[in-house]
Scaffold this motif. Structure first.
Motif, PDB file in Angstrom:
ATOM      1  N   THR A 129      46.829 -44.684 -64.133  1.00  0.00           N
ATOM      2  CA  THR A 129      47.825 -43.753 -63.612  1.00  0.00           C
ATOM      3  C   THR A 129      48.795 -44.439 -62.652  1.00  0.00           C
ATOM      4  O   THR A 129      48.565 -45.581 -62.207  1.00  0.00           O
ATOM      5  N   VAL A 130      49.865 -43.717 -62.336  1.00  0.00           N
ATOM      6  CA  VAL A 130      50.816 -44.195 -61.320  1.00  0.00           C
ATOM      7  C   VAL A 130      50.080 -44.464 -60.019  1.00  0.00           C
ATOM      8  O   VAL A 130      50.276 -45.504 -59.374  1.00  0.00           O
ATOM      9  N   ARG A 150      60.128 -41.056 -61.687  1.00  0.00           N
ATOM     10  CA  ARG A 150      60.212 -39.854 -62.496  1.00  0.00           C
ATOM     11  C   ARG A 150      59.398 -39.997 -63.774  1.00  0.00           C
ATOM     12  O   ARG A 150      59.485 -41.035 -64.430  1.00  0.00           O
ATOM     13  N   PRO A 151      58.619 -38.961 -64.126  1.00  0.00           N
ATOM     14  CA  PRO A 151      58.398 -37.737 -63.358  1.00  0.00           C
ATOM     15  C   PRO A 151      57.557 -38.028 -62.124  1.00  0.00           C
ATOM     16  O   PRO A 151      56.765 -38.984 -62.112  1.00  0.00           O
ATOM     17  N   ASP A 158      54.776 -37.562 -60.822  1.00  0.00           N
ATOM     18  CA  ASP A 158      53.400 -37.159 -61.102  1.00  0.00           C
ATOM     19  C   ASP A 158      52.465 -38.331 -60.884  1.00  0.00           C
ATOM     20  O   ASP A 158      52.464 -39.285 -61.667  1.00  0.00           O
ATOM     21  N   GLU A 184      49.451 -38.654 -61.496  1.00  0.00           N
ATOM     22  CA  GLU A 184      48.442 -38.775 -62.548  1.00  0.00           C
ATOM     23  C   GLU A 184      49.037 -39.178 -63.890  1.00  0.00           C
ATOM     24  O   GLU A 184      48.313 -39.280 -64.884  1.00  0.00           O
ATOM     25  N   ARG A 185      50.348 -39.405 -63.936  1.00  0.00           N
ATOM     26  CA  ARG A 185      50.975 -39.816 -65.201  1.00  0.00           C
ATOM     27  C   ARG A 185      50.507 -41.230 -65.571  1.00  0.00           C
ATOM     28  O   ARG A 185      50.506 -42.132 -64.727  1.00  0.00           O
ATOM     29  N   ILE A 186      50.113 -41.436 -66.819  1.00  0.00           N
ATOM     30  CA  ILE A 186      49.717 -42.761 -67.296  1.00  0.00           C
ATOM     31  C   ILE A 186      50.972 -43.631 -67.362  1.00  0.00           C
ATOM     32  O   ILE A 186      51.988 -43.235 -67.927  1.00  0.00           O
ATOM     33  N   PHE A 211      53.428 -44.443 -70.367  1.00  0.00           N
ATOM     34  CA  PHE A 211      54.298 -43.398 -70.884  1.00  0.00           C
ATOM     35  C   PHE A 211      55.545 -43.186 -70.021  1.00  0.00           C
ATOM     36  O   PHE A 211      56.339 -42.283 -70.300  1.00  0.00           O
ATOM     37  N   LEU A 212      55.725 -44.005 -68.986  1.00  0.00           N
ATOM     38  CA  LEU A 212      56.946 -43.955 -68.191  1.00  0.00           C
ATOM     39  C   LEU A 212      58.041 -44.773 -68.867  1.00  0.00           C
ATOM     40  O   LEU A 212      57.765 -45.684 -69.649  1.00  0.00           O
ATOM     41  N   ASN A 232      61.245 -46.684 -64.597  1.00  0.00           N
ATOM     42  CA  ASN A 232      60.215 -46.111 -63.731  1.00  0.00           C
ATOM     43  C   ASN A 232      58.975 -46.987 -63.665  1.00  0.00           C
ATOM     44  O   ASN A 232      58.298 -47.047 -62.635  1.00  0.00           O
ATOM     45  N   GLN A 233      58.658 -47.696 -64.749  1.00  0.00           N
ATOM     46  CA  GLN A 233      57.571 -48.679 -64.684  1.00  0.00           C
ATOM     47  C   GLN A 233      57.894 -49.759 -63.654  1.00  0.00           C
ATOM     48  O   GLN A 233      57.029 -50.168 -62.865  1.00  0.00           O
TER      49      GLN A 233
END
Length: 513
Positions: free
Chosen positions: A355-356, A393-394, A396, A398-400, A403-404, A408-409
């Motif tokens: 996650t982030v 962005r987003p 979140d 918990e965002r993996i 998928f950014l 954003n990565q």
């Protein structure tokens, strides 16, 4: 009139919580280069992955040569004559260049045994035809990022595709390699191949494209002839607002700053490694942004890796705040206050399946734990701070990370190192493959960090970036520092002139420059 080669009509695609594409139209003519531009997350890659068979569309039509088609998978797309060169390369490092070029299309000999010699001969002929200077028997892991990109382009060309999608194809290429790519594009255009060209480098778009389509928030917000629209107009459509240009913002930043009056925060003295670095010396002062310019293979990244303790060096000395430090591995560098944003964010900077939050707190996890137990509330506070500060962005935690978007990565990689509170920040190709909006944000953050007293060493193949964002520029070639320019002095012509003079002094060739 002949039908268009490709038409996408009303294409939509949603992922959980995100409408990636919303009723998008797009078309491609034979022998045309159609540029597809937009910020990271605008939907460009999603649209092309639908065309390449990676994703299934939720709605809309794909029309090829006048006939509707349903693209089932990547193999089916290739059968239809559609190939894609991904920004993040999908290769097998343990295999040779030839084996990667013909991966999935390998020639077989008697009893079905792979015929490596035939593959090598075919690859050599293909590479020679397009003037791609790679050894077909070399292992992919032994190549530079630029050379791996060229191998991927050779693979796409080998398939005889009538539609070729190039996603950030020059992000890791030198000036000479980029010119070779443009010549290859010209040859393909003359053979009636339709090319979809995705790039954040606006000067390339203006040079190579016949038409330009702009995506924003998953929608088509405009399609233009390349000669009928200015770069500023494209940028405004991409970001939906006025954006201060790199040139105006950064030129003003560097002028008149007297950074070198301060005591250096980083001193590198006589750094040498046999066959790689030869007596490299320089200083970085608190609040200074120092640029390292040079062609791929000049030793720029090798300097960064040595200072951060990834690679050994045979001779030399590194000082932080005037004190010699012994950096044997990255842990020593981190303890001394040095951070490195690496060239390849996906392979070297992130744990993509995490996650982030897990990525952001990883370097400071010891500080957020007690007796081996992680303080989750403290982790969330740090994560929330950097998500807000860097506008990830987003937003979140918990965002993996995989998928950014690319921009954003990169912000996540930058955030995890800023969490360590570095004295020296080394950034290697910090905006490669990043849209103009995210690039401006990262440049602004670098200026803010410098104003707070952080010493920054930036390595970049983007000439406007290396010229405009820095206070001083060092020029490297063949593992040696050739010279230095102040912000007021430096131009692209002066940098390349210094490199060419060095090559000529050593009896080399400037062919292709």
């Amino acid at each position: 009139m002949e039908p268009v080669l490709l038409a996408l009509k009303g294409v939509s695609k949603a992922f959980p919580g995100v409408q990636a594409l919303d009723d998008v139209d797009f078309d491609l003519q034979r022998g045309e280069v159609h540029a597809l531009v937009g910020e990271n997350g605008a939907g460009k890659s999603t649209l092309m992955k639908i065309l390449a068979g990676v994703y299934e569309k939720d709605a809309g039509q794909v029309i090829l040569d006048g006939d509707p088609v349903e693209i089932r998978d990547v193999h089916h797309a290739r059968q239809l004559g559609i190939s894609i060169i991904f920004q993040e390369l999908s290769q097998v490092p343990q295999l040779t260049v030839a084996q990667n070029i013909f991966l999935g299309e390998e020639p077989h000999g008697i009893f079905g045994v792979l015929n490596d010699s035939v593959m090598a001969r075919r690859a050599a002929a293909l590479l020679a035809e397009y003037e791609i200077g790679l050894d077909p028997t070399a292992r992919l892991w032994s190549l530079s990022a630029a050379e791996r990109q060229l191998a991927e382009i050779a693979k796409a060309v080998s398939l005889g595709s009538k539609i070729l999608i190039m996603d950030e194809p020059t992000s890791a290429l030198t000036i000479d390699e980029t010119e070779k790519l443009f010549r290859l594009i010209s040859v393909l255009r003359g053979s009636n191949v339709g090319i979809v060209y995705i790039s954040h480098r606006m000067n390339e778009i203006s040079r190579v494209a016949d038409r330009i389509t702009v995506l924003r928030d998953g929608k088509n917000v405009g399609m233009f002839g390349a000669q009928d629209v200015t770069i500023d107009e494209i940028v405004r459509l991409m970001v939906g607002r006025e954006l201060e240009t790199v040139d105006s913002a950064q030129r003003a930043y560097g002028t008149g700053r007297k950074i070198t009056d301060k005591k250096p925060v980083l001193e590198v003295k006589g750094l040498s490694r046999a066959g790689v670095l030869h007596g490299v010396s320089f200083t970085v002062h608190p609040g200074e942004i120092l640029g390292l310019a040079g062609l791929v293979g000049s030793g720029r990244s090798e300097v960064a890796r040595a200072v951060f303790g990834i690679d050994r060096f045979d001779e030399g000395e590194i000082l932080i705040d005037g004190h010699a430090v012994h950096i044997r591995h990255p842990g020593d560098a981190m303890a001394a206050g040095v951070a490195l944003l690496p060239e390849d964010r996906r392979q070297q900077g992130l744990i993509l399946r995490h996650t982030v939050e897990r990525n952001l707190v990883l370097p400071v996890l010891d500080n957020l734990s007690w007796a081996g137990v992680v303080n989750r509330a403290a982790c969330r506070r740090v994560t929330s701070e950097f998500i807000a500060r860097l506008r990830i962005r987003p937003p979140d935690p918990e965002r993996i990370v995989q998928f950014l978007s690319g921009g954003n990565q990169q912000k996540v990689v930058l955030g995890k190192w800023l969490a360590t509170g570095p004295k020296v920040l080394i950034v290697d190709e910090p905006t490669a493959g990043i849209d103009v909006g995210s690039k401006a944000e990262i440049h602004q953050l670098m200026r803010t960090l410098a104003d707070e007293g952080v010493g920054i060493l930036i390595i970049s193949s983007d000439m406007p970036e290396i010229i405009n964002v820095t206070d001083r520029v060092l020029v490297m070639h063949d593992g040696t520092v050739l010279g230095e320019f102040t912000h007021e002095e430096v131009t692209q012509e002066k940098i390349m002139g210094m490199i060419m003079n060095s090559v000529l002094d050593k009896g080399g060739s400037t062919h292709g420059w």
